[in-house]
Design an enzyme around this catalytic site. Structure first.
Site, PDB file in Angstrom:
ATOM      1  N   GLU A  70     -13.411 -13.061  -6.424  1.00 38.00           N
ATOM      2  CA  GLU A  70     -11.851 -12.660  -6.903  1.00 38.00           C
ATOM      3  C   GLU A  70     -10.945 -13.391  -6.172  1.00 38.00           C
ATOM      4  O   GLU A  70      -9.689 -13.111  -5.958  1.00 38.00           O
ATOM      5  CB  GLU A  70     -11.628 -11.935  -7.134  1.00 38.00           C
ATOM      6  N   CYS A 111      -8.254  -2.205   3.923  1.00 35.86           N
ATOM      7  CA  CYS A 111      -8.066  -3.331   4.603  1.00 35.86           C
ATOM      8  C   CYS A 111      -9.942  -3.586   5.387  1.00 35.86           C
ATOM      9  O   CYS A 111      -9.761  -4.961   5.849  1.00 35.86           O
ATOM     10  CB  CYS A 111      -7.109  -3.479   6.290  1.00 35.86           C
ATOM     11  N   SER A 159      -7.306   1.701  -2.353  1.00 36.66           N
ATOM     12  CA  SER A 159      -6.058   1.077  -2.449  1.00 36.66           C
ATOM     13  C   SER A 159      -6.638  -0.359  -2.637  1.00 36.66           C
ATOM     14  O   SER A 159      -6.931  -0.434  -3.271  1.00 36.66           O
ATOM     15  CB  SER A 159      -5.560   0.979  -1.458  1.00 36.66           C
ATOM     16  N   GLU A 174     -15.556 -11.874   3.010  1.00 45.98           N
ATOM     17  CA  GLU A 174     -14.500 -10.851   1.985  1.00 45.98           C
ATOM     18  C   GLU A 174     -13.540 -12.072   1.556  1.00 45.98           C
ATOM     19  O   GLU A 174     -13.816 -12.478   0.061  1.00 45.98           O
ATOM     20  CB  GLU A 174     -13.478 -10.185   2.724  1.00 45.98           C
ATOM     21  N   GLU A 200       2.705   1.395  -3.577  1.00 47.07           N
ATOM     22  CA  GLU A 200       1.351   1.862  -4.781  1.00 47.07           C
ATOM     23  C   GLU A 200       0.835   3.698  -4.040  1.00 47.07           C
ATOM     24  O   GLU A 200       0.769   4.399  -5.160  1.00 47.07           O
ATOM     25  CB  GLU A 200      -0.449   1.493  -3.876  1.00 47.07           C
ATOM     26  N   GLU A 221       0.617  -1.479  -0.304  1.00 50.45           N
ATOM     27  CA  GLU A 221       0.216  -0.379   0.166  1.00 50.45           C
ATOM     28  C   GLU A 221       1.023   1.256   0.223  1.00 50.45           C
ATOM     29  O   GLU A 221       0.420   2.380  -0.696  1.00 50.45           O
ATOM     30  CB  GLU A 221      -1.306   0.147   1.104  1.00 50.45           C
ATOM     31  N   CYS A 236     -11.075  -2.300  13.537  1.00 50.93           N
ATOM     32  CA  CYS A 236     -11.124  -3.304  14.378  1.00 50.93           C
ATOM     33  C   CYS A 236     -11.208  -3.999  15.581  1.00 50.93           C
ATOM     34  O   CYS A 236     -12.465  -5.050  16.208  1.00 50.93           O
ATOM     35  CB  CYS A 236      -9.954  -4.667  13.700  1.00 50.93           C
ATOM     36  N   LYS A 275     -15.641 -10.233   7.092  1.00 56.58           N
ATOM     37  CA  LYS A 275     -13.996 -10.336   6.650  1.00 56.58           C
ATOM     38  C   LYS A 275     -14.746 -11.962   5.980  1.00 56.58           C
ATOM     39  O   LYS A 275     -14.099 -12.702   5.112  1.00 56.58           O
ATOM     40  CB  LYS A 275     -13.643 -11.355   7.662  1.00 56.58           C
TER      41      LYS A 275
END
Lengths: 164, 413, 577
Positions: C367, C300, C320, C362, C283, C280, C504, C359
């Site tokens: 993908e 995240c 990102s 996710e 990036e 990141e 979190c 999560k």
């Protein structure tokens, strides 16, 4: 729960809804009145799910709020009713003036039960609380108009005859 | 019919309700014209001198309410006219709007002047949608004639507008905080108090909510306060609209001087009981009101006398139920109403109404036990002392009164 | 604050003005029963279970909503109060699906605790619960409206913390429900699956989808090599579930527990967090130097990604492309790890322990995998792990210490603080600063981005270039930022956003009864871990260096791009007009 297919929103309906929204200044605080006005112009007198989503987008309110309003208010409906929803008063004043006769006669004459529509979608029967027509009890209300003193078969027939 | 009076109803059938000119021709807006020459505090004082109590049901001293509303410091304030007349057997506000809309508007404009409000909202129940054209026309014509809008009647800074909002079939919206939630476009679930709406109501502004009948009294009192005071006993001056219905021969709305007996109202005005039958019970003030047996007939219709007899004025409704209907049938029908109208957010009202409905079914079927009766009373009392708003607190008034006056209904077989 | 004098149960006490009766009673060690009250939410006073007697009043007063006044006399212990509270509880219980023994919240249910407290052993009322279908076909959240007690806490969490309002009040009287518009499936609404509703629910009406059976099955399968990663925020919360001091740091006990549960290797998501920073950070510098889309926003938090895809689909270019630490770990666990360990990727089962319900979603994204394999096979929340530990019968607080395994078991302090709002930003700045300036960062703490404030802003000097940064947590705050981004009215270069309040550590999968105060303690604990570590910058992590030297090449290189970066897609609304 009655599920709507997409495609309720014809260009004509959308134009009519937009006109209602414009007339109320696209003001989300007027949601209750807006929904009543829209329900009036929809032939089966209810708010289809797709319309609720449309309003949420146009008025910038959450669809959950639109649904809360529809489901909270007894005069707003989330499922199709009929062209002429016949609202029979079930409260005490009509109750002591034999509204049971009105219920039974209408069910028999129309061949439908409570919360049912005739096959052609024209009539729909529902019970509602007192609408303030106690001086002419027993009474029903259809699309905003009150029909009172329905204490005989003839009077009920005459009332139905007006609904065309 | 000679026993009725015409103070609030003086204009009924005297003018075309769609014509402001005709209203003016019979003396309309003279009270407003007088009001704007007065200090707001003096207006509140004149109302207080007439001992007017709010006609929505809570019977709060109206002059005091206006005075308190005046003292709120916020530069922006709101008047709400509560036309959500939802108590079964109550249709007096309907009659007032139907027959004298401009008088109501005049009262609301005077309220706006007195409390220095900028906006007034009429919140009318959806069930009266047929009256919308009358009010919309009245508001429009009042604007055209300069009774609404900017610098009303040339008074610099007296800017006031009236808006008509519709309910949508929710009895609970007659409760002030639920009503303002509804005007804000939300479901009408009552807010927690405090804050009280007189300080923080519609759009968080100080809000004065008044019933249609209360506002309909204002112009008359400013014009002829002495006439008003000439009616009624010394401790309960004035006149009152009552709506009498049920098993009576001439159901309707009657303007009475306070102090007339219940018997006179039912027998002389409303034509007595259908088929000369005996009275089973009388309910005062709508579904949330208490009931009494026929022994209440000789009670004078005043706030204190009715209270003394265990009932109350409430919404002004008088429901006469004759011997054909049993007490339990009456109670189950009334319960049906509250089971439909509870907003559902607070546990005692939501769950209590559900269980009371079931218990009443048992009583009706005669399958109840002594502990069911005890439970019925306990739930009703718990609802009364713990519900968040007046609906839940008053929903079981009739049941508790019935347990007192008609114990045989609950006897275990 | 002015002090006033009141009496509760005849005990005189001096309290601060503005306090509620509920708070004041705590001062004399009385816990007034309550159900709809939640300390982090607005007070609506709906359950009335906290009704108490105030002298002079005919009605009882709700203790949660009634502020004390001078001279107030309260009784919480009269027969009237007791009878009333008990009857209210009985009525609520009578409209609750009582499958307590088979409920996920068994033993951890506020209604259960209250019925025990009031000794509701002989109910007088018939059960009136409406049988409604359980919505259990979702990836993350299971709803059972028959258990709902209508306290509204879930709806308030959704509205007040997140501004989503996927669920709200509907209907009235006995049809009053807290649910989505038209009863729609949660995943198809505006819901972003953050799970804050499951953390707010006092009962078992809203719970995380339990995937522990899948883990047991994998652990029993001798052909499978089962590895586990643990997110940074889990180690400062897991102890709460076992009655340990709040926010205890239980990293090494947790490793022991996982090993004894049968995991073949116990790895650390903090390692993957360090890799995230490498990617990141690179990036970001690339976007700054080569005119890429700015501000760049962190990616995240899967609830946050869902939010962007559903609510700001026109702004996805700001995100990102770097995957979250969970998915970076997952991708490496099926590529790098097989290479190092010699175990076939097909035989590896990768499990995550996350503080988060989203999560699960996710990991299930199509993908997120390759060759027909998922990168992360099973995701458990902190709560699910605590249940596995309880099932195993471990005395968690007394477990011996153990360490994470190589080659993905070392995390720096930078990785550790990912679990708190502002942590990803701080971690990124520690690396970006050194890469951009070529100078050593001596003071590694960026205090401006720490703390519980909803939106934090700062400015960093990178070699003479001032870079504006912002940090937000809770989607209500995120919306403020995104509206500014959409309007082109913000000059930030880099923004960190976490869906859950506090980051979190306040995730929707954390132990029940997490409050703001506890979240703050967890934040402190994470910064303590950071401070205690010898390495506090991601690029100094030796295992991270290894993975780049021996496998990935360079950050944002070809292989990284393939494995560690992703794309985002607009989620269409149910109706488009």
């Amino acid at each position: 729960m009655m599920r709507d297919e997409k495609g309720m929103m014809t260009p004509e309906l959308r134009a009519e809804i937009d006109a209602i929204l414009t007339a109320s200044g696209n003001d989300g605080s007027k949601l209750v009145g807006i929904l009543l006005d829209i329900q009036d112009i929809i032939p089966m007198h209810y708010i289809p799910e797709e319309v609720a989503y449309y309003l949420a987008e146009k008025l910038n309110v959450k669809v959950s709020n639109v649904y809360d309003v529809i489901s909270f208010y007894a005069s707003l409906y989330d499922r199709p009713r009929g062209q002429y929803p016949i609202q029979m008063c079930e409260s005490i004043v009509c109750g002591v003036n034999d509204n049971g006769f009105v219920f039974a006669t209408l069910q028999e004459m129309l061949g439908i039960g409570l919360n049912e529509a005739t096959a052609d979608g024209k009539y729909y029967l529902e019970c509602v609380p007192c609408f303030g027509a106690c001086d002419v009890a027993p009474a029903v209300r259809v699309n905003g108009k009150v029909y009172g003193h329905l204490n005989s078969r003839e009077k009920i027939e005459a009332m139905l005859a007006e609904l065309v | 019919m000679t026993k009725t009076v015409t103070f609030m109803t003086r204009n009924f059938n005297k003018y075309d309700v769609m014509s402001i000119d005709e209203y003016i021709a019979i003396g309309g807006f003279t009270a407003l014209k007088r009001a704007i020459t007065m200090d707001g505090e003096d207006i509140a004082r004149e109302i207080a001198a007439c001992q007017v109590k709010g006609r929505g049901g809570a019977a709060y001293d109206m002059g005091k309410k206006w005075s308190q509303a005046r003292s709120e410091k916020n530069p922006e304030k709101v008047i709400v006219c509560n036309a959500d007349e939802g108590e079964p057997c109550t249709f007096k506000d309907r009659t007032l709007i139907q027959n004298d809309p401009f008088n109501l508007l005049e009262g609301m404009i005077i309220a706006g002047y007195t409390m220095k409000a900028q906006n007034g909202y009429i919140y009318m129940r959806e069930e009266y949608s047929h009256l919308r054209p009358i009010l919309l026309n009245a508001i429009k014509q009042a604007n055209e004639k300069g009774y609404l809008g900017k610098n009303i009647l040339g008074v610099e800074g007296f800017d006031y507008q009236i808006h008509l909002y519709s309910g949508a079939g929710a009895y609970v919206c007659g409760e002030g905080t639920a009503l303002v939630e509804s005007i804000e476009g939300k479901a009408g679930r009552p807010r927690m108090k405090p804050p009280y709406i007189k300080q923080c109501g519609l759009y968080n502004l100080p809000t004065c909510v008044q019933n249609v009948e209360s506002l309909s009294l204002v112009a008359g009192i400013l014009n002829n306060g002495d006439t008003y005071k000439s009616y009624g006993p010394a401790d309960c001056l004035g006149t009152k609209l009552v709506s009498v219905a049920g098993n009576v021969n001439r159901p309707g709305v009657y303007e009475i001087p306070f102090g007339m007996t219940v018997r006179e109202i039912i027998y002389d005005l409303a034509g007595g009981v259908q088929g000369d039958r005996d009275i089973r019970l009388i309910q005062f003030g709508g579904a949330s009101g208490k009931i009494a047996p026929a022994s209440v007939l000789d009670t004078p219709y005043t706030y204190d006398d009715l209270k003394g007899a265990g009932v109350g004025v409430g919404s002004g409704a008088i429901l006469v139920v004759d011997e054909r209907t049993s007490v339990i049938d009456f109670l189950t029908t009334t319960q049906q109403f509250f089971s439909h109208e509870s907003c559902g957010q607070c546990a005692p009202c939501r769950e209590g109404n559900l269980h009371i409905k079931l218990l009443l079914q048992k009583v009706k079927a005669g399958t109840h036990t002594a502990s069911d009766v005890k439970l019925l009373k306990q739930i009703a009392e718990t609802m009364m002392i713990t519900s968040l708003c007046g609906l839940g607190q008053a929903a079981q008034s009739a049941l508790l009164a019935a347990m007192k006056h008609f114990p045989q209904t609950f006897e275990v077989k | 604050m002015a002090k006033i004098n009141i009496k509760i149960n005849n005990i005189p006490l001096e309290v601060e003005e503005g306090m509620t009766i509920l708070q004041a009673a705590k001062l004399i060690q009385v816990d007034i029963p309550h159900l709809c009250y939640h300390p982090d939410q607005s007070v609506r006073g709906h359950c009335r279970v906290c009704s108490v007697e105030v002298v002079g009043g005919r009605k009882l007063m709700p203790a949660c909503a009634t502020k004390v006044w001078e001279g107030m006399e309260v009784f919480t212990n009269t027969k009237k109060v007791y009878d009333t509270q008990k009857l209210l509880l009985e009525m609520i219980l009578a409209n609750h699906k009582q499958e307590c023994l088979t409920c996920q919240r068994n033993g951890n249910c506020e209604l259960q605790n209250l019925s025990k407290r009031f000794n509701l052993t002989s109910p007088k009322l018939p059960n009136v619960v409406e049988k409604l279908p359980v919505e259990n076909n979702a990836t993350c959240i299971v709803r059972d409206l028959s258990k709902c007690v209508k306290c509204g806490r879930c709806a308030k969490a959704c509205r007040e913390f997140q501004g989503i309002e996927a669920i709200s009040y509907t209907g009235r009287s006995s049809h009053f429900k807290v649910m989505s518009a038209f009863g729609e499936n949660l995943e198809k609404t505006d819901c972003i699956l953050c799970g804050q509703c499951t953390a707010a629910c006092p009962v078992g009406a809203l719970v995380e989808k339990d995937d522990t059976d899948k883990v047991y099955e994998a652990l029993q399968d001798p052909t499978k090599h089962v590895i586990v990663q643990v997110a940074p925020a889990v180690r400062v919360a897991l102890g709460d579930a076992f009655g340990m001091e709040k926010a205890s740091i239980v990293t090494s006990k947790m490793v022991t527990a996982l090993r004894r549960l049968g995991f073949d290797q116990v790895f650390d998501t903090n390692f993957a967090a360090d890799v995230t920073i490498m990617e990141e950070g690179t990036e970001l510098l690339d976007r700054v130097q080569n005119g890429g889309t700015l501000p760049m926003i962190t990616s995240c938090s899967p609830g946050w990604i869902n939010f962007m895809e559903k609510h700001y689909p026109d702004q996805l270019a700001h995100l990102s492309t770097t995957k979250s630490p969970q998915q970076i770990f997952g991708a490496l666990s099926k590529t790098y790890y097989p290479k190092v360990s010699g175990i076939d990727a097909k035989d590896i089962v990768t499990v995550s322990i996350m503080p988060c319900t989203a999560k699960k979603y996710e990991a299930a994204r199509p993908e997120m995998g390759r060759d027909g394999m998922k990168d992360v096979d099973i995701v458990l929340t902190t709560r699910e792990l605590s249940r596995m530990i309880a099932t195993a019968g471990f005395d968690f607080a007394e477990l011996p210490d153990d360490d994470f395994d190589a080659p993905m078991g070392i995390g720096t302090g930078a990785g550790a603080i990912f679990g708190a709002t502002g942590g990803v930003m701080e971690a990124a700045l520690r690396t970006v600063y050194e890469v951009a300036t070529g100078k050593e960062l001596v003071k590694v703490e960026f205090n401006d981005v720490r703390g519980y404030e909803g939106i934090k802003e700062s400015e960093v000097d990178l070699n003479g270039t001032k870079v504006r940064i912002a940090v937000a947590h809770g989607l209500k705050n995120a919306r403020v930022i995104m509206d500014a981004v959409r309007a082109g009215k913000c000059d930030y270069t880099f923004i960190e956003i976490m869906a859950c309040p506090g980051g979190c550590i306040g995730g929707g999968g954390q132990p029940i009864k997490t409050t703001v105060d506890i979240k703050k303690m967890r934040m402190d604990a994470l910064y303590d871990i950071d401070e205690s570590l010898p390495l506090r910058k991601s690029h100094e992590n030796p295992q991270v260096k290894e993975v780049y030297d021996n496998f990935l090449g360079k950050p944002c290189g070809h292989l990284s791009h393939d494995l560690l970066h992703t794309t985002y897609q607009k989620v269409d609304k149910k109706y488009t007009f």
